[in-house]
Design a protein around this motif. Sequence first.
Motif, PDB file in Angstrom:
ATOM      1  N   PHE A 144       0.832  -1.220   0.000  1.00 34.66           N
ATOM      2  CA  PHE A 144       0.000   0.000   0.000  1.00 34.66           C
ATOM      3  C   PHE A 144       0.863   1.265   0.000  1.00 34.66           C
ATOM      4  N   ASP A 145       2.130   1.118  -0.368  1.00 37.04           N
ATOM      5  CA  ASP A 145       3.043   2.263  -0.311  1.00 37.04           C
ATOM      6  C   ASP A 145       2.531   3.468  -1.114  1.00 37.04           C
ATOM      7  N   ASP A 146       2.068   3.198  -2.332  1.00 37.05           N
ATOM      8  CA  ASP A 146       1.666   4.306  -3.217  1.00 37.05           C
ATOM      9  C   ASP A 146       0.570   5.167  -2.587  1.00 37.05           C
ATOM     10  N   THR A 147      -0.406   4.518  -1.959  1.00 31.36           N
ATOM     11  CA  THR A 147      -1.554   5.291  -1.455  1.00 31.36           C
ATOM     12  C   THR A 147      -1.253   5.999  -0.124  1.00 31.36           C
ATOM     13  N   ILE A 175     -11.350   6.698  -1.814  1.00 33.20           N
ATOM     14  CA  ILE A 175     -11.007   5.305  -2.150  1.00 33.20           C
ATOM     15  C   ILE A 175      -9.503   5.071  -1.969  1.00 33.20           C
ATOM     16  N   VAL A 176      -8.708   6.055  -2.378  1.00 32.21           N
ATOM     17  CA  VAL A 176      -7.248   5.954  -2.188  1.00 32.21           C
ATOM     18  C   VAL A 176      -6.926   5.753  -0.704  1.00 32.21           C
ATOM     19  N   ASN A 177      -7.616   6.516   0.148  1.00 28.83           N
ATOM     20  CA  ASN A 177      -7.325   6.434   1.586  1.00 28.83           C
ATOM     21  C   ASN A 177      -7.912   5.178   2.225  1.00 28.83           C
ATOM     22  N   ALA A 178      -8.975   4.637   1.634  1.00 30.29           N
ATOM     23  CA  ALA A 178      -9.470   3.328   2.080  1.00 30.29           C
ATOM     24  C   ALA A 178      -8.471   2.253   1.663  1.00 30.29           C
ATOM     25  N   HIS A 179      -7.971   2.340   0.436  1.00 27.40           N
ATOM     26  CA  HIS A 179      -6.985   1.394  -0.089  1.00 27.40           C
ATOM     27  C   HIS A 179      -5.777   1.307   0.846  1.00 27.40           C
ATOM     28  N   ARG A 180      -5.329   2.460   1.330  1.00 27.87           N
ATOM     29  CA  ARG A 180      -4.146   2.512   2.184  1.00 27.87           C
ATOM     30  C   ARG A 180      -4.298   1.590   3.412  1.00 27.87           C
ATOM     31  N   PHE A 181      -5.539   1.427   3.909  1.00 29.86           N
ATOM     32  CA  PHE A 181      -5.744   0.565   5.082  1.00 29.86           C
ATOM     33  C   PHE A 181      -6.254  -0.834   4.711  1.00 29.86           C
ATOM     34  N   ILE A 182      -7.038  -0.927   3.633  1.00 26.62           N
ATOM     35  CA  ILE A 182      -7.567  -2.241   3.214  1.00 26.62           C
ATOM     36  C   ILE A 182      -6.424  -3.209   2.963  1.00 26.62           C
ATOM     37  N   ALA A 209     -12.408   6.899 -15.836  1.00 24.95           N
ATOM     38  CA  ALA A 209     -12.146   8.066 -16.699  1.00 24.95           C
ATOM     39  C   ALA A 209     -10.684   8.497 -16.655  1.00 24.95           C
ATOM     40  N   PHE A 210      -9.953   8.136 -15.613  1.00 22.15           N
ATOM     41  CA  PHE A 210      -8.518   8.433 -15.465  1.00 22.15           C
ATOM     42  C   PHE A 210      -8.193   9.903 -15.175  1.00 22.15           C
ATOM     43  N   ASN A 211      -9.189  10.805 -15.148  1.00 24.56           N
ATOM     44  CA  ASN A 211      -8.880  12.213 -14.818  1.00 24.56           C
ATOM     45  C   ASN A 211      -8.164  12.301 -13.477  1.00 24.56           C
ATOM     46  N   CYS A 212      -8.596  11.450 -12.544  1.00 29.37           N
ATOM     47  CA  CYS A 212      -8.039  11.501 -11.185  1.00 29.37           C
ATOM     48  C   CYS A 212      -6.542  11.198 -11.201  1.00 29.37           C
ATOM     49  N   THR A 213      -6.157  10.188 -11.952  1.00 29.22           N
ATOM     50  CA  THR A 213      -4.733   9.822 -12.027  1.00 29.22           C
ATOM     51  C   THR A 213      -3.939  10.955 -12.658  1.00 29.22           C
ATOM     52  N   ASN A 214      -4.484  11.543 -13.720  1.00 30.78           N
ATOM     53  CA  ASN A 214      -3.773  12.642 -14.386  1.00 30.78           C
ATOM     54  C   ASN A 214      -3.655  13.867 -13.484  1.00 30.78           C
ATOM     55  N   ALA A 215      -4.630  14.051 -12.586  1.00 31.98           N
ATOM     56  CA  ALA A 215      -4.638  15.262 -11.761  1.00 31.98           C
ATOM     57  C   ALA A 215      -3.764  15.149 -10.517  1.00 31.98           C
ATOM     58  N   CYS A 216      -3.410  13.948 -10.117  1.00 32.50           N
ATOM     59  CA  CYS A 216      -2.764  13.786  -8.802  1.00 32.50           C
ATOM     60  C   CYS A 216      -1.345  14.383  -8.782  1.00 32.50           C
ATOM     61  N   ARG A 218       0.831  14.034  -6.594  1.00 34.37           N
ATOM     62  CA  ARG A 218       1.761  13.104  -5.957  1.00 34.37           C
ATOM     63  C   ARG A 218       2.017  11.877  -6.831  1.00 34.37           C
ATOM     64  N   ASP A 219       1.504  11.909  -8.046  1.00 38.62           N
ATOM     65  CA  ASP A 219       1.680  10.796  -9.000  1.00 38.62           C
ATOM     66  C   ASP A 219       1.217   9.454  -8.450  1.00 38.62           C
ATOM     67  N   ILE A 220       0.197   9.488  -7.621  1.00 39.64           N
ATOM     68  CA  ILE A 220      -0.387   8.231  -7.126  1.00 39.64           C
ATOM     69  C   ILE A 220      -1.158   7.586  -8.274  1.00 39.64           C
ATOM     70  N   LYS A 221      -1.050   6.271  -8.394  1.00 41.55           N
ATOM     71  CA  LYS A 221      -1.794   5.568  -9.452  1.00 41.55           C
ATOM     72  C   LYS A 221      -3.223   5.383  -8.950  1.00 41.55           C
ATOM     73  N   VAL A 222      -3.983   6.471  -9.014  1.00 41.98           N
ATOM     74  CA  VAL A 222      -5.307   6.507  -8.377  1.00 41.98           C
ATOM     75  C   VAL A 222      -6.249   5.476  -9.000  1.00 41.98           C
ATOM     76  N   THR A 223      -6.320   5.460 -10.331  1.00 45.16           N
ATOM     77  CA  THR A 223      -7.255   4.540 -10.986  1.00 45.16           C
ATOM     78  C   THR A 223      -6.875   3.088 -10.701  1.00 45.16           C
ATOM     79  N   GLU A 224      -5.583   2.814 -10.647  1.00 46.53           N
ATOM     80  CA  GLU A 224      -5.142   1.450 -10.336  1.00 46.53           C
ATOM     81  C   GLU A 224      -5.577   1.061  -8.914  1.00 46.53           C
ATOM     82  N   ALA A 225      -5.444   1.986  -7.974  1.00 40.59           N
ATOM     83  CA  ALA A 225      -5.877   1.711  -6.595  1.00 40.59           C
ATOM     84  C   ALA A 225      -7.381   1.432  -6.569  1.00 40.59           C
ATOM     85  N   ILE A 226      -8.145   2.218  -7.345  1.00 37.99           N
ATOM     86  CA  ILE A 226      -9.598   2.019  -7.388  1.00 37.99           C
ATOM     87  C   ILE A 226      -9.911   0.631  -7.946  1.00 37.99           C
TER      88      ILE A 226
END
Length: 238
Positions: A144-147, A175-182, A209-216, A218-226
Amino acid sequence: MPETELVKVHLKVKRFDPERDRKPYWQEFDVEMEESDRVLDALHAAKWYHDGTLSFRRSCAHGVCGSDAMVINGENALACMLLIRKAGLDITIEPIRGLPVIKDLVVDMEPFFEQYRSVMPYLVNTDDPGYTERLQSAEDRARFDDTTKCILCAACTTSCPIYWGNESYVGPAAIVNAHRFIFDSRDQAAGERLEILNQRSGVFRCRTAFNCTNACPRDIKVTEAIEEVKRAILYGRV
Ligand code: SF4
Ligand code: F3S
Ligand code: FES
């Protein structure tokens, strides 16, 4: 030593004070900056030398606190992380979308933090740790390092077209912050979080839609985490 060359930067800022204005309007500023300055510096120049009533949030000025996400030239970014050299000499700045404007570039973050709180963004473990720490292998930590890198700037959630259309959607940041603990091997509440995210307002609202990943910033792979959270709901945590 050679003098630093200044460039003329034209800012167009969307302004709105709900207590005074009937609708939002644009205000333009010309400021002199160095190309290595950040967009935040240009906003400071506008506020300090042209119009002190211009409102925006900032704190750390170094991409850590997450308070100055705004729409810059049509895309979500942190004003303190974007150089004038990259943003160009004509810069348009608007508040992030999908949250109520309090004044100018300052939005009400409470609906965003409400979604964040709804996914239990903290470690749950009721076992007595005894005299040792809760140990974890490097491999388990990497899961869970990325998130862990999220700074809660809201750039992802407020760039998501699903969130714009339906504010009950929990949104990518939650969802990213849920991922960090899940996916934290020490945590005991993954099942509860996955149940929350399996509701109508949860993770399956995402249409990749991937907008979230492009906007981050911190370069977190947001869509991948989702996607990982979706798979954990469908097939169990891996
Ligand atoms: Fe900001 Fe990225 Fe966290 Fe979203 S995931 S809130 S864009 S740091
Ligand atoms: Fe929205 Fe990101 Fe999904 S932009 S639709 S949360 S991939
Ligand atoms: Fe803190 Fe930009 S001012 S992230």
